[in-house]
Write an enzyme that holds these catalytic residues in place. Structure first.
Site, mmCIF file in Angstrom:
data_model
loop_
_atom_site.group_PDB
_atom_site.id
_atom_site.type_symbol
_atom_site.label_atom_id
_atom_site.label_comp_id
_atom_site.label_asym_id
_atom_site.label_seq_id
_atom_site.Cartn_x
_atom_site.Cartn_y
_atom_site.Cartn_z
ATOM 1 N N ALA A 67 51.953 33.294 42.447
ATOM 2 C CA ALA A 67 52.412 33.024 43.677
ATOM 3 C C ALA A 67 51.548 31.566 43.788
ATOM 4 O O ALA A 67 50.595 31.474 43.108
ATOM 5 C CB ALA A 67 51.913 33.769 44.935
ATOM 6 N N GLY A 110 51.987 37.091 40.636
ATOM 7 C CA GLY A 110 53.550 37.264 41.168
ATOM 8 C C GLY A 110 54.455 37.006 39.957
ATOM 9 O O GLY A 110 55.519 37.682 39.924
ATOM 10 N N GLU A 113 54.573 40.224 38.228
ATOM 11 C CA GLU A 113 55.221 41.158 39.042
ATOM 12 C C GLU A 113 56.805 40.905 38.984
ATOM 13 O O GLU A 113 57.671 41.808 39.153
ATOM 14 C CB GLU A 113 54.753 40.980 40.734
ATOM 15 C CG GLU A 113 53.143 41.721 40.782
ATOM 16 C CD GLU A 113 52.603 41.203 41.973
ATOM 17 O OE1 GLU A 113 52.396 40.135 42.417
ATOM 18 O OE2 GLU A 113 52.123 42.314 42.700
ATOM 19 N N GLU A 133 44.534 38.301 40.342
ATOM 20 C CA GLU A 133 44.278 37.906 41.714
ATOM 21 C C GLU A 133 43.089 38.087 42.118
ATOM 22 O O GLU A 133 42.249 37.524 43.016
ATOM 23 C CB GLU A 133 45.093 38.684 42.626
ATOM 24 C CG GLU A 133 46.664 38.421 42.289
ATOM 25 C CD GLU A 133 47.737 39.021 41.435
ATOM 26 O OE1 GLU A 133 46.781 39.518 40.316
ATOM 27 O OE2 GLU A 133 48.870 39.086 41.677
#
Ligand code: HXC
Length: 259
Positions: A67, A110, A113, A133
């Protein structure tokens, strides 16, 4: 639709769509706008009878480095809750056509993911997968704690999420995160080959097979995702998330205080 952060090819080959994430300078970091474009494009392709398989790729250096940290860094828990970015991911989760990730370089946070939202994964030998993260003072938020654990098992998921270290393409193959590892010149072609193979099958059988396999994966997933989401938002109420993300932006090591 004319996306800014994606390159979409639907007509270069019958029955196959190719989506390239296209923020190369930011290593294809997934900002909210890119994710909205990806959601809308996938929804459109899902309804297009001509399309039977969808390949998602980045470029040789990065599939996606997670992200967008700059976009998130100043946000609070309530901001994050109201932005509701995960409804976009929930839509991607419901795409019925088969999704094939063609991964080279970084697939982080992300980005990893998003790989796990795909049904098949081809990696180049240079691919690296990670959930870093923790180094930003947060945790995965788009299903990583739940999906990674189901895919690779508890201790491997713990290793990736608690240390934030990356794993190589070959490690990812051994751990069951990817289907194939090929030289970097071949990863996209190999993913397209898989797409061609799927496009020759009955679209209905492919759709119901995907649905059934995901069902096996999905039992109790919804509860786990809610749990993860609340914890992810909660971390934006603390100082460590601000420090972790600011330190990344300022290119210095973070100083976490546990508050
Ligand atoms: C915003 C990013 C970014 C990111 C890289 N960049 N990752 N910008 N968000 N996630 C930017 C850098 O700031 C830099 O911009 C440029 O891309 C190139 O990156 P470098 O760091 O200079 O490259 P390199 O030294 O090769 O290191 C590559 C890297 C590193 C190891 C991938 O960039 C990195 O650690 N990125 C962050 C990875 C991460 O923590 N991802 C998880 C995010 S949180 P400038 O302008 O300086 O050139 C997350 C939560 C998910 O994903 C929640 C649900 C969606």
């Amino acid at each position: 639709m004319n996306p800014t952060y994606l390159i979409v090819e639907t007509r270069s080959e019958p029955n196959i769509a190719l989506i390239r994430l296209n923020r190369p300078k930011e290593l294809n970091a997934l900002n909210l706008e890119l994710m909205a474009e990806l959601r809308d494009t996938l929804k459109q392709l899902d309804q297009d009878d001509e399309v039977r398989a969808i390949v998602i790729t980045g470029d040789d250096r990065a599939f996606a480095a997670g992200a967008d940290i700059r976009q998130m860094s100043g946000k609070g828990a309530v901001d994050m809750l109201l932005i509701d970015q995960f409804s976009t991911w929930d839509t991607i989760k419901k795409i019925k056509k088969p999704l094939i990730a063609a991964v080279s370089g970084f697939a982080l946070g992300g980005g990893n993911e998003l790989v796990m939202h795909c049904d098949l994964v081809v990696a180049s030998e240079t691919a690296q997968f990670g959930q870093p993260e923790i180094k930003l003072g947060v945790i995965p938020g788009a299903g990583g704690t739940q999906r990674l654990t189901r895919q690779v098992g508890k201790v491997r998921a713990m290793e990736m999420m608690l240390t934030g270290e990356f794993i190589s393409a070959h490690q990812a193959l051994t751990w069951g995160l990817v289907n194939k590892v090929v030289p970097v010149e071949l990863y996209l072609e190999e993913a397209l080959n898989m797409a061609r193979q799927l496009a020759r099958q009955s679209p209905l059988a492919i759709r119901l097979a995907k649905e059934a396999v995901l069902k096996a994966h999905d039992t109790h997933l919804a509860e786990g995702l809610e749990f993860e989401r609340k914890n992810f938002y909660l971390l934006f109420a603390g100082q460590d998330q601000k420090e972790g993300m600011q330190a990344f932006i300022e290119k210095r090591p973070p100083n976490f205080i546990g508050r």
